[in-house]
Design a protein around this motif. Structure first.
Motif, PDB file in Angstrom:
ATOM      1  N   HIS A  11      39.988  38.937  33.678  1.00  0.00           N
ATOM      2  CA  HIS A  11      40.412  39.661  34.871  1.00  0.00           C
ATOM      3  C   HIS A  11      41.097  40.921  34.362  1.00  0.00           C
ATOM      4  O   HIS A  11      42.219  40.879  33.845  1.00  0.00           O
ATOM      5  CB  HIS A  11      41.354  38.809  35.729  1.00  0.00           C
ATOM      6  CG  HIS A  11      41.780  39.498  36.974  1.00  0.00           C
ATOM      7  ND1 HIS A  11      43.085  39.817  37.233  1.00  0.00           N
ATOM      8  CD2 HIS A  11      41.059  39.942  38.043  1.00  0.00           C
ATOM      9  CE1 HIS A  11      43.166  40.411  38.399  1.00  0.00           C
ATOM     10  NE2 HIS A  11      41.943  40.507  38.912  1.00  0.00           N
ATOM     11  N   ASN A  25      29.422  36.475  47.265  1.00  0.00           N
ATOM     12  CA  ASN A  25      29.340  37.901  47.569  1.00  0.00           C
ATOM     13  C   ASN A  25      30.066  38.686  46.486  1.00  0.00           C
ATOM     14  O   ASN A  25      29.725  38.565  45.331  1.00  0.00           O
ATOM     15  CB  ASN A  25      29.865  38.184  48.977  1.00  0.00           C
ATOM     16  CG  ASN A  25      29.107  37.398  50.028  1.00  0.00           C
ATOM     17  OD1 ASN A  25      27.886  37.347  49.994  1.00  0.00           O
ATOM     18  ND2 ASN A  25      29.825  36.755  50.934  1.00  0.00           N
ATOM     19  N   ASP A  26      31.081  39.464  46.838  1.00  0.00           N
ATOM     20  CA  ASP A  26      31.789  40.273  45.841  1.00  0.00           C
ATOM     21  C   ASP A  26      33.156  39.694  45.482  1.00  0.00           C
ATOM     22  O   ASP A  26      34.032  40.391  44.986  1.00  0.00           O
ATOM     23  CB  ASP A  26      31.935  41.711  46.332  1.00  0.00           C
ATOM     24  CG  ASP A  26      32.836  41.834  47.545  1.00  0.00           C
ATOM     25  OD1 ASP A  26      33.111  40.805  48.204  1.00  0.00           O
ATOM     26  OD2 ASP A  26      33.274  42.959  47.851  1.00  0.00           O
ATOM     27  N   ARG A  27      33.346  38.385  45.723  1.00  0.00           N
ATOM     28  CA  ARG A  27      34.617  37.714  45.435  1.00  0.00           C
ATOM     29  C   ARG A  27      34.419  36.609  44.397  1.00  0.00           C
ATOM     30  O   ARG A  27      33.435  35.871  44.455  1.00  0.00           O
ATOM     31  CB  ARG A  27      35.239  37.101  46.695  1.00  0.00           C
ATOM     32  CG  ARG A  27      35.469  38.075  47.835  1.00  0.00           C
ATOM     33  CD  ARG A  27      36.406  39.198  47.503  1.00  0.00           C
ATOM     34  NE  ARG A  27      37.765  38.730  47.227  1.00  0.00           N
ATOM     35  CZ  ARG A  27      38.766  39.520  46.844  1.00  0.00           C
ATOM     36  NH1 ARG A  27      38.557  40.812  46.656  1.00  0.00           N
ATOM     37  NH2 ARG A  27      39.951  39.010  46.619  1.00  0.00           N
ATOM     38  N   THR A  37      41.134  34.345  45.265  1.00  0.00           N
ATOM     39  CA  THR A  37      39.952  35.100  44.862  1.00  0.00           C
ATOM     40  C   THR A  37      40.367  36.490  44.427  1.00  0.00           C
ATOM     41  O   THR A  37      41.443  36.979  44.768  1.00  0.00           O
ATOM     42  CB  THR A  37      38.919  35.218  46.010  1.00  0.00           C
ATOM     43  OG1 THR A  37      39.476  35.993  47.069  1.00  0.00           O
ATOM     44  CG2 THR A  37      38.478  33.848  46.503  1.00  0.00           C
ATOM     45  N   ALA A  38      39.491  37.098  43.668  1.00  0.00           N
ATOM     46  CA  ALA A  38      39.684  38.472  43.202  1.00  0.00           C
ATOM     47  C   ALA A  38      38.361  39.206  43.359  1.00  0.00           C
ATOM     48  O   ALA A  38      37.297  38.585  43.507  1.00  0.00           O
ATOM     49  CB  ALA A  38      40.118  38.475  41.737  1.00  0.00           C
ATOM     50  N   SER A  39      38.433  40.501  43.294  1.00  0.00           N
ATOM     51  CA  SER A  39      37.221  41.307  43.355  1.00  0.00           C
ATOM     52  C   SER A  39      36.363  41.019  42.128  1.00  0.00           C
ATOM     53  O   SER A  39      36.849  41.051  40.989  1.00  0.00           O
ATOM     54  CB  SER A  39      37.594  42.786  43.387  1.00  0.00           C
ATOM     55  OG  SER A  39      36.430  43.580  43.270  1.00  0.00           O
ATOM     56  N   GLY A  41      34.246  42.854  40.844  1.00  0.00           N
ATOM     57  CA  GLY A  41      34.210  44.063  40.031  1.00  0.00           C
ATOM     58  C   GLY A  41      35.359  44.182  39.053  1.00  0.00           C
ATOM     59  O   GLY A  41      35.275  44.947  38.083  1.00  0.00           O
ATOM     60  N   ASP A  42      36.432  43.428  39.278  1.00  0.00           N
ATOM     61  CA  ASP A  42      37.583  43.440  38.373  1.00  0.00           C
ATOM     62  C   ASP A  42      37.445  42.427  37.243  1.00  0.00           C
ATOM     63  O   ASP A  42      38.357  42.273  36.430  1.00  0.00           O
ATOM     64  CB  ASP A  42      38.882  43.125  39.134  1.00  0.00           C
ATOM     65  CG  ASP A  42      39.346  44.282  39.998  1.00  0.00           C
ATOM     66  OD1 ASP A  42      38.888  45.424  39.780  1.00  0.00           O
ATOM     67  OD2 ASP A  42      40.175  44.034  40.900  1.00  0.00           O
TER      68      ASP A  42
END
Length: 89
Positions: A11, A25-27, A37-39, A41-42
């Motif tokens: 992370h 999805n994006d999580r 949850t985190a993005s 993308g991170d």
């Protein structure tokens, strides 16, 4: 390569290494407490889990309550655990 359950990720904002519970999805949801949850993308993939490790973690998570348990049961195609075991539909 896609990030999936039981993979290890970095992370980037915190520098922490996380075990992945699931991605939707994006999580990205991590294993551990508290649930969260985190993005996606991170997060950077560090290690890809074997199929055996992935199934084992999904089976363990399927015995729990909350989002991780619901996701694992959905992924494994099983309904709510009964008496500590999981029954197929």
């Amino acid at each position: 390569m896609q990030i999936d359950t039981a993979d290890s990720v970095l992370h980037k904002p915190t520098g922490e290494r996380w075990l992945v519970a699931y991605v939707q999805n994006d999580r990205l949801a991590w294993c551990g407490w508290p649930e969260g949850t985190a993005s996606l993308g991170d997060c950077e993939l560090i290690e890809t889990a074997t199929d055996e490790k992935r199934v084992k973690l999904l089976q363990q998570m399927s015995q729990t309550d909350g989002a991780r348990g619901r996701y694992a049961r959905w992924r494994l195609g099983v309904r709510e655990p009964v008496n500590g075991s999981t029954s197929h539909e």
